[in-house]
Structures are given as structure tokens and as C-alpha cells.
Design an enzyme around this catalytic site. Structure first.
Site, PDB file in Angstrom:
ATOM      1  N   GLN A 180     -19.293 -30.684 -17.781  1.00 61.90           N
ATOM      2  CA  GLN A 180     -19.334 -29.714 -18.871  1.00 61.90           C
ATOM      3  C   GLN A 180     -18.749 -28.365 -18.500  1.00 61.90           C
ATOM      4  O   GLN A 180     -18.527 -28.071 -17.325  1.00 61.90           O
ATOM      5  CB  GLN A 180     -20.779 -29.505 -19.318  1.00 61.90           C
ATOM      6  N   HIS A 200     -18.063 -28.205 -14.538  1.00 57.24           N
ATOM      7  CA  HIS A 200     -19.088 -28.503 -13.538  1.00 57.24           C
ATOM      8  C   HIS A 200     -19.975 -29.668 -13.961  1.00 57.24           C
ATOM      9  O   HIS A 200     -20.036 -30.031 -15.133  1.00 57.24           O
ATOM     10  CB  HIS A 200     -19.948 -27.265 -13.254  1.00 57.24           C
ATOM     11  N   HIS A 241     -18.735 -24.065 -20.301  1.00 63.70           N
ATOM     12  CA  HIS A 241     -19.276 -23.185 -21.332  1.00 63.70           C
ATOM     13  C   HIS A 241     -18.202 -22.187 -21.762  1.00 63.70           C
ATOM     14  O   HIS A 241     -17.373 -21.779 -20.946  1.00 63.70           O
ATOM     15  CB  HIS A 241     -20.517 -22.465 -20.804  1.00 63.70           C
ATOM     16  N   ARG A 245     -18.740 -30.832 -23.548  1.00 66.60           N
ATOM     17  CA  ARG A 245     -18.834 -31.921 -22.583  1.00 66.60           C
ATOM     18  C   ARG A 245     -17.547 -32.740 -22.531  1.00 66.60           C
ATOM     19  O   ARG A 245     -16.901 -32.937 -23.553  1.00 66.60           O
ATOM     20  CB  ARG A 245     -20.016 -32.843 -22.925  1.00 66.60           C
TER      21      ARG A 245
HETATM   22 ZN   LIG Z   1     -23.662 -25.858 -17.432  1.00 70.62          ZN
END
Ligand SMILES: [Zn+2]
EC number: 5.3.1.8
Length: 406
Positions: A97, A264, A99, A283
């Protein structure tokens, strides 16, 4: 200053022993325990245990934002706690994933609102308009994949694997051993048709077995991780992507900061985690949850990265801050022994609310003529107007974390 009970989250990747043992409860637990949330997130707020009874921290903050958070925090972040603190125990790998940045989150949230996807829909990417920088601090050895490895080193890994099916991809990266080459290779792998994946992936996994079987050598943790991911997620393009990422092992006390766009996956271990109060996750695989590859590609940062491990040291008995650029949170660690006295939990420069989380030993927090005992796995909430407590322990050693606004 009152006790704060974390909200337990059960996910399949959690542990039946780690969090239960940390909290002094019977093991194994009836369900895998993945996370304990210490915060005022609407999805699962922690419970404040005060003399007047139990209350949700969210309700307590909502009913008096300035009194609980302080006017500086409310002015900057609105009437909500800007960070979420967690205890996390991973028995199995979590999803691959990244962000979004603040700008990407604001744009994505508005875009999905405009298309009419419900905020609580399982296919929704942006649940709010905030970025989600996060920092994980290991309590046990903690394995993770984070950030793209230097392509030159990744080419050495490909050579070491010596898998003919990897040759075209190896040439592709060798022709452009930089962020553009990584973008091209990652994009082609993560969008590879299943037919092609079903040819490359088994060969790569076989290559890992052969390379590991040839005796001690380079890239052992990397190869083991790829094999493990291949077992958990057969036929998943994320397994190939793992070949491109830094394989990191944190020792207890070490931290890993994940800035916007950092690809990560947490693999295994128990940790404290703190993040901006957001749910925005893109994701790319290794999960049964919603995967949105095009959107992930929009937010990813392909710049190669050295493993961004934080290992702050400080004077014994004073809070040791883990430095990050995230404005929403600051977290510091305090280690003490039973002979220590006058140890402060005051984090320099902090004026906001604080959560004190105890991860080792039992501690007494003393402030304003009151003493509050916090057991291992427990926490305390301090509003902006509560003074910083002094901490002592009757345990041989104790470790606690102080989370506050950055
Ligand atoms: Zn994360």
C-alpha cells in the site's frame, strides 16, 4: 488525566498471542488480534475511564474540543484529535500500500464525492481529505517492505536469481536504472495479465528456492519474503513488486517513517504505530481488500530510497523524540527503571493533548496531586490543560510512549 482503553480490531493477519500477552490476558485469544486503537477515530474510538464513568474519547473531545485539545490544535486541525495511535501485531503480511499526499487526498476525496461513491463503500479509496503520514516503532523485531530499492542493487538481485523469465524485465531496468525505470517496471508488473503472471511468478519462486538452497549468500531475507508472499498470495502481481522494495528489519525501539507515496507492506512483528487521523489507503495487491492500481500509480513515489530507519537516542529518563516531518503528531519514548525518580513525560515544544502508552512494566503517572497507575498494554489520556505527569515504576524496567500533536 484518566485511563484510556484501546479499541481492539480483529483482522485475519493479527496475532492470537502478541497483544494478549502484552496486555496480560490469556493466550491464545479467541480471535486474531491485529490492532488496538488509542484515539478518537469515529470508526473505533478508545474508551476513557474517569471517576464519572466510561465515555468514548470521541464524545469527550466533541463535547469540549478546546478544553480537551487546546485552542492551538483546534485552530489548526479543527475540533478533532489530529493523530491516531495504535498497537499493532502482525502474524501475516499486510497489503502492499501507499498513502496520498495532502493535495492528492483533497483532490481524490472531492473526485470520489463527485462520482457519488458512498464514503463507506468498500470500493472507495479516499475516505477523507487528509494525508496519512505514518510512523511505526518496533516493540519486537519487525519486518517490512518499504520504498523502492536502488535499482543497481535490484539488478544484482535479478542476476542472483538467474531466472530466464526475468531477463526482459532486467534489461528494461538496466536500460533506465532510475525512478523512471522503476515506474515502468512496476507498472508493467502490477498490470501484467494473469496468463503472463502465471508464467513469470512460478519461475521467480522456483529461482528463490534454488538461490536459497545454494548456501548462505546475498539477499536471503529478500528471497525468503518473496517466497512467503508467494505462498500467502498465489498469482498476485504484488509478489513480483516485492522484488523492487527495501526489505527492512527493525530492532525493538527502531522506527520507520512512511511519507506520502512510499510503497510499503508490513510483514511481521509487534509495534506502536502513529499516523495522521485518516483512512486513505491505496492498495496494490497482497490483500483480499479493494485494490485500485491506476490510483496507486498516481500517488506512488518511485524515487529510490535508502531504508528510512529512525534510531533516536537520548538521555536516559527523558523523552526521546522520533523526528518526522508530520505536523499532526510527535511521539517520544521514555525508558526507566525502578530506581529512577523525577522522570518527566514532557515533550519539548508540545502544548496539546497527550496519550501515554505503556508497552513494558507498570507505571505510576503523578500530576496535580493524583497518581494514575497504567499497566502494560494500557494508556492514559491527558487533555491540553492537564499538567505533564512525572513517572515512576515499581517494575524492574518500564517503557512508555508519549504521543502528542506535532
Ligand atoms: Zn500504511
Amino acid at each position: 488525566m484518566d485511563l484510556l482503553d484501546g479499541a481492539a480490531r480483529s483482522y485475519a493477519w493479527g496475532s492470537r498471542t502478541a497483544l494478549a500477552a502484552l496486555r496480560g490476558r490469556p493466550t491464545p485469544s479467541p480471535h486474531p488480534e491485529a490492532e488496538l486503537w488509542f484515539g478518537a477515530h469515529p470508526g473505533d474510538p478508545a474508551t476513557l475511564r474517569s471517576e464519572t464513568g466510561d465515555a468514548s474519547l470521541l464524545d469527550v473531545v466533541d463535547s469540549d474540543p478546546v478544553g480537551q485539545l487546546g485552542s492551538a490544535t483546534v485552530d489548526k486541525y479543527g475540533a478533532r484529535l489530529p493523530f491516531l495511535l495504535k498497537l499493532l501485531a502482525a502474524e501475516e503480511p499486510l497489503s502492499l500500500q501507499a498513502h496520498p499526499s495532502s493535495a492528492q487526498a483533497a483532490e481524490g476525496f472531492a473526485r470520489e464525492n463527485a462520482t457519488g461513491v458512498a464514503v463507506d463503500s468498500s470500493v472507495r479509496n479516499y475516505k477523507d481529505s487528509s494525508h496519512k503520514p505514518e510512523l511505526v516503532i518496533a516493540l519486537t523485531r519487525f519486518d517490512a517492505l518499504a520504498g523502492f530499492r536502488d535499482p543497481k542493487r535490484t539488478l544484482e538481485l535479478f542476476d542472483h536469481l538467474a531466472v530466464p523469465e526475468l531477463a526482459p524485465y532486467s534489461e528494461m531496468l538496466a536500460a533506465q536504472p532510475d525512478s523512471s525505470g522503476l515506474r515502468a517496471l512496476f507498472t508493467s508488473w502490477i498490470t501484467l495479465p494473469q496468463r503472463a503472471l502465471d508464467v513469470v511468478l512460478p519461475s521467480v519462486l522456483e529461482g528463490c528456492v534454488v538461490a536459497l538452497g545454494s548456501g548462505p549468500g546475498d539477499f536471503v531475507p529478500e528471497l525468503r519474503t518473496v517466497l512467503e508472499l508467494g505462498e500467502f498470495y498465489p498469482g498476485d502481481g504484488g509478489v513480483l513488486a516485492a522484488l523492487l522494495l527495501n526489505r527492512i528489519t527493525l530492532e525493538p525501539g527502531q522506527g520507520l517513517y512512511l511519507a506520502a507515496g512510499n510503497l510499503h507492506a508490513y510483514l511481521r512483528g509487534t509495534a506502536v504505530e502513529i499516523m495522521a487521523n485518516s483512512d486513505n489507503v491505496l492498495r496494490g495487491g497482497l490483500t483480499p481488500k479493494h485494490v485500485d492500481v491506476p490510483e496507486l500509480l498516481r500517488v506512488l513515489d518511485f524515487e529510490p530510497l535508502d531504508a528510512p530507519v529512525l534510531d533516536p537516542e537520548g538521555e536516559r529518563g527523558t523523552p526521546v523524540v522520533y523526528p518526522t516531518p508530520a505536523p499532526e503528531f510527535t511521539i517520544a519514548r521514555v525508558d526507566l527503571t525502578s530506581s529512577d525518580t523525577g522522570i518527566t513525560t514532557a515533550v519539548a515544544g508540545s502544548t496539546g493533548p497527550r496519550i501515554v502508552l505503556v508497552t513494558e512494566g507498570d507505571v505510576d503517572l503523578v500530576a496535580g496531586g493524583r497518581t494514575l497507575t497504567v499497566h502494560r498494554g494500557g494508556a492514559a489520556w491527558l487533555s491540553a490543560t492537564d499538567p505533564d505527569p512525572v513517572v515512576t515504576t515499581a517494575s524492574e524496567t518500564a517503557r512508555l510512549f508519549v504521543a502528542t500533536v506535532g
